[in-house]
Motif scaffolding. Structure first.
Motif, PDB file in Angstrom:
ATOM      1  N   LYS A   1       6.905   3.460 -10.791  1.00 16.65           N
ATOM      2  CA  LYS A   1       6.012   4.626 -10.805  1.00 16.65           C
ATOM      3  C   LYS A   1       6.628   5.875 -10.194  1.00 16.65           C
ATOM      4  O   LYS A   1       6.078   6.959 -10.342  1.00 16.65           O
ATOM      5  N   HIS A   2       7.726   5.719  -9.459  1.00 17.79           N
ATOM      6  CA  HIS A   2       8.298   6.841  -8.718  1.00 17.79           C
ATOM      7  C   HIS A   2       9.823   6.826  -8.797  1.00 17.79           C
ATOM      8  O   HIS A   2      10.428   5.763  -8.798  1.00 17.79           O
ATOM      9  N   ALA A   3      10.413   7.996  -8.810  1.00 18.70           N
ATOM     10  CA  ALA A   3      11.874   8.114  -8.818  1.00 18.70           C
ATOM     11  C   ALA A   3      12.450   7.988  -7.415  1.00 18.70           C
ATOM     12  O   ALA A   3      13.648   7.771  -7.245  1.00 18.70           O
ATOM     13  N   ARG A   4      11.597   8.141  -6.412  1.00 17.24           N
ATOM     14  CA  ARG A   4      12.031   8.042  -5.011  1.00 17.24           C
ATOM     15  C   ARG A   4      10.890   7.432  -4.205  1.00 17.24           C
ATOM     16  O   ARG A   4       9.729   7.787  -4.403  1.00 17.24           O
ATOM     17  N   LEU A   5      11.225   6.532  -3.305  1.00 15.99           N
ATOM     18  CA  LEU A   5      10.268   5.940  -2.376  1.00 15.99           C
ATOM     19  C   LEU A   5      10.814   6.071  -0.962  1.00 15.99           C
ATOM     20  O   LEU A   5      12.038   6.047  -0.762  1.00 15.99           O
TER      21      LEU A   5
ATOM     22  N   ALA B   1       0.860  -1.187   0.000  1.00 18.99           N
ATOM     23  CA  ALA B   1       0.000   0.000   0.000  1.00 18.99           C
ATOM     24  C   ALA B   1       0.890   1.229   0.000  1.00 18.99           C
ATOM     25  O   ALA B   1       1.872   1.294   0.747  1.00 18.99           O
ATOM     26  N   GLN B   2       0.537   2.191  -0.849  1.00 19.28           N
ATOM     27  CA  GLN B   2       1.336   3.409  -0.893  1.00 19.28           C
ATOM     28  C   GLN B   2       0.458   4.618  -1.157  1.00 19.28           C
ATOM     29  O   GLN B   2      -0.613   4.522  -1.741  1.00 19.28           O
ATOM     30  N   ARG B   3       0.922   5.731  -0.672  1.00 24.01           N
ATOM     31  CA  ARG B   3       0.325   7.033  -0.927  1.00 24.01           C
ATOM     32  C   ARG B   3       1.419   7.834  -1.599  1.00 24.01           C
ATOM     33  O   ARG B   3       2.420   8.170  -0.967  1.00 24.01           O
ATOM     34  N   ALA B   4       1.243   8.061  -2.899  1.00 26.05           N
ATOM     35  CA  ALA B   4       2.288   8.711  -3.701  1.00 26.05           C
ATOM     36  C   ALA B   4       3.577   7.906  -3.528  1.00 26.05           C
ATOM     37  O   ALA B   4       3.582   6.704  -3.750  1.00 26.05           O
ATOM     38  N   ALA B   5       4.656   8.557  -3.086  1.00 22.23           N
ATOM     39  CA  ALA B   5       5.944   7.879  -2.973  1.00 22.23           C
ATOM     40  C   ALA B   5       6.188   7.300  -1.580  1.00 22.23           C
ATOM     41  O   ALA B   5       7.285   6.834  -1.275  1.00 22.23           O
ATOM     42  N   GLU B   6       5.177   7.286  -0.726  1.00 17.09           N
ATOM     43  CA  GLU B   6       5.294   6.758   0.634  1.00 17.09           C
ATOM     44  C   GLU B   6       4.709   5.352   0.684  1.00 17.09           C
ATOM     45  O   GLU B   6       3.516   5.157   0.422  1.00 17.09           O
ATOM     46  N   ILE B   7       5.540   4.370   1.005  1.00 16.48           N
ATOM     47  CA  ILE B   7       5.054   3.008   1.182  1.00 16.48           C
ATOM     48  C   ILE B   7       4.567   2.885   2.621  1.00 16.48           C
ATOM     49  O   ILE B   7       5.326   3.072   3.567  1.00 16.48           O
ATOM     50  N   ASP B   8       3.290   2.586   2.755  1.00  9.68           N
ATOM     51  CA  ASP B   8       2.672   2.488   4.076  1.00  9.68           C
ATOM     52  C   ASP B   8       2.605   1.063   4.602  1.00  9.68           C
ATOM     53  O   ASP B   8       2.501   0.857   5.807  1.00  9.68           O
ATOM     54  N   ALA B   9       2.634   0.085   3.721  1.00 12.78           N
ATOM     55  CA  ALA B   9       2.550  -1.314   4.150  1.00 12.78           C
ATOM     56  C   ALA B   9       3.097  -2.216   3.055  1.00 12.78           C
ATOM     57  O   ALA B   9       2.824  -1.987   1.876  1.00 12.78           O
ATOM     58  N   LEU B  10       3.848  -3.210   3.465  1.00 15.48           N
ATOM     59  CA  LEU B  10       4.322  -4.261   2.562  1.00 15.48           C
ATOM     60  C   LEU B  10       4.386  -5.556   3.366  1.00 15.48           C
ATOM     61  O   LEU B  10       5.181  -5.668   4.312  1.00 15.48           O
ATOM     62  N   TYR B  11       3.519  -6.497   3.010  1.00 16.59           N
ATOM     63  CA  TYR B  11       3.444  -7.767   3.719  1.00 16.59           C
ATOM     64  C   TYR B  11       3.312  -8.899   2.711  1.00 16.59           C
ATOM     65  O   TYR B  11       2.605  -8.766   1.714  1.00 16.59           O
ATOM     66  N   VAL B  12       3.982 -10.012   3.005  1.00 13.86           N
ATOM     67  CA  VAL B  12       3.877 -11.222   2.195  1.00 13.86           C
ATOM     68  C   VAL B  12       3.549 -12.363   3.152  1.00 13.86           C
ATOM     69  O   VAL B  12       4.141 -12.482   4.230  1.00 13.86           O
TER      70      VAL B  12
ATOM     71  N   PRO C   1      11.345   1.792  18.603  1.00 17.70           N
ATOM     72  CA  PRO C   1      12.318   2.487  17.748  1.00 17.70           C
ATOM     73  C   PRO C   1      12.167   2.062  16.293  1.00 17.70           C
ATOM     74  O   PRO C   1      11.960   0.876  15.995  1.00 17.70           O
ATOM     75  N   ASP C   2      12.254   3.040  15.401  1.00 19.10           N
ATOM     76  CA  ASP C   2      12.087   2.740  13.990  1.00 19.10           C
ATOM     77  C   ASP C   2      13.143   3.434  13.138  1.00 19.10           C
ATOM     78  O   ASP C   2      13.957   4.218  13.648  1.00 19.10           O
ATOM     79  N   ILE C   3      13.118   3.092  11.851  1.00 20.93           N
ATOM     80  CA  ILE C   3      14.097   3.617  10.899  1.00 20.93           C
ATOM     81  C   ILE C   3      13.344   4.103   9.665  1.00 20.93           C
ATOM     82  O   ILE C   3      12.450   3.414   9.158  1.00 20.93           O
ATOM     83  N   ARG C   4      13.737   5.261   9.196  1.00 23.40           N
ATOM     84  CA  ARG C   4      13.204   5.805   7.941  1.00 23.40           C
ATOM     85  C   ARG C   4      14.172   5.420   6.830  1.00 23.40           C
ATOM     86  O   ARG C   4      15.380   5.676   6.911  1.00 23.40           O
ATOM     87  N   PHE C   5      13.645   4.748   5.785  1.00 22.57           N
ATOM     88  CA  PHE C   5      14.433   4.328   4.635  1.00 22.57           C
ATOM     89  C   PHE C   5      13.966   5.064   3.389  1.00 22.57           C
ATOM     90  O   PHE C   5      12.805   5.468   3.288  1.00 22.57           O
ATOM     91  N   ALA C   6      14.864   5.192   2.423  1.00 22.12           N
ATOM     92  CA  ALA C   6      14.530   5.775   1.126  1.00 22.12           C
ATOM     93  C   ALA C   6      15.225   4.987   0.035  1.00 22.12           C
ATOM     94  O   ALA C   6      16.237   4.321   0.264  1.00 22.12           O
TER      95      ALA C   6
END
Length: 149
Positions: free
Chosen positions: A98-102, A67-78, A138-143
């Motif tokens: 679809k995006h140059a940056r996520l 699930a994503q909103r524009a270039a923000e991935i909000d959920a990825l599950y398998v 604690p979390d991490i922001r990735f790009a």
């Protein structure tokens, strides 16, 4: 490896998506489970209504979603039974097309996700103490950025 296909999520996919999410939450001992399976189903329905959601389907069953909103991935599950079949990679590749940056967040304790994102070309932007997320972990922001050709 069994074949799978990607497609846009439909409202009727919410229960299968919620099952994947609930299973992961149940199997993750370091993560507080803050929601009931019914709340997870409502959450997945809301994702479909409000975000761009792609599902991976295998043998007519949803086995993963992004699930994503524009270039923000909000959920990825398998689904656990579908791990290491290229599904997560395919879902991310579709988003990358679809995006140059996520960008996305993952918990610091989620070592498998961190390794997966690193293999997919994501890099760490910053870490937090988790006080701004619901779980207070604690979390991490990735790009990820497309390399110029």
């Amino acid at each position: 490896m069994k074949g799978f296909q990607l497609r846009d999520a439909r409202p009727e996919d919410a229960p299968a998506m919620a099952e994947i999410l609930t299973d992961w939450l149940t199997r993750t001992p370091w993560l507080p489970n803050l929601h009931t399976p019914q709340q997870n189903r409502a959450f997945c329905g809301k994702l479909i209504d409000q975000k761009a959601v792609t599902v991976a389907e295998q043998d007519q069953h949803v086995v993963g979603f992004l699930a994503q909103r524009a270039a923000e991935i909000d959920a990825l599950y398998v689904a656990q039974g579908a791990w290491r079949q290229g599904i997560g990679h395919a879902l991310l590749s579709a988003a990358k097309a679809k995006h140059a940056r996520l960008e996305l967040w993952t918990f610091q304790a989620n070592l498998e996700a961190r390794a997966f994102y690193a293999c997919e070309g994501f890099f760490e932007l910053r870490r937090t103490d988790g006080q701004d997320n619901d779980e207070k972990l604690p979390d991490i922001r990735f790009a990820w950025e497309r390399t110029p050709t």
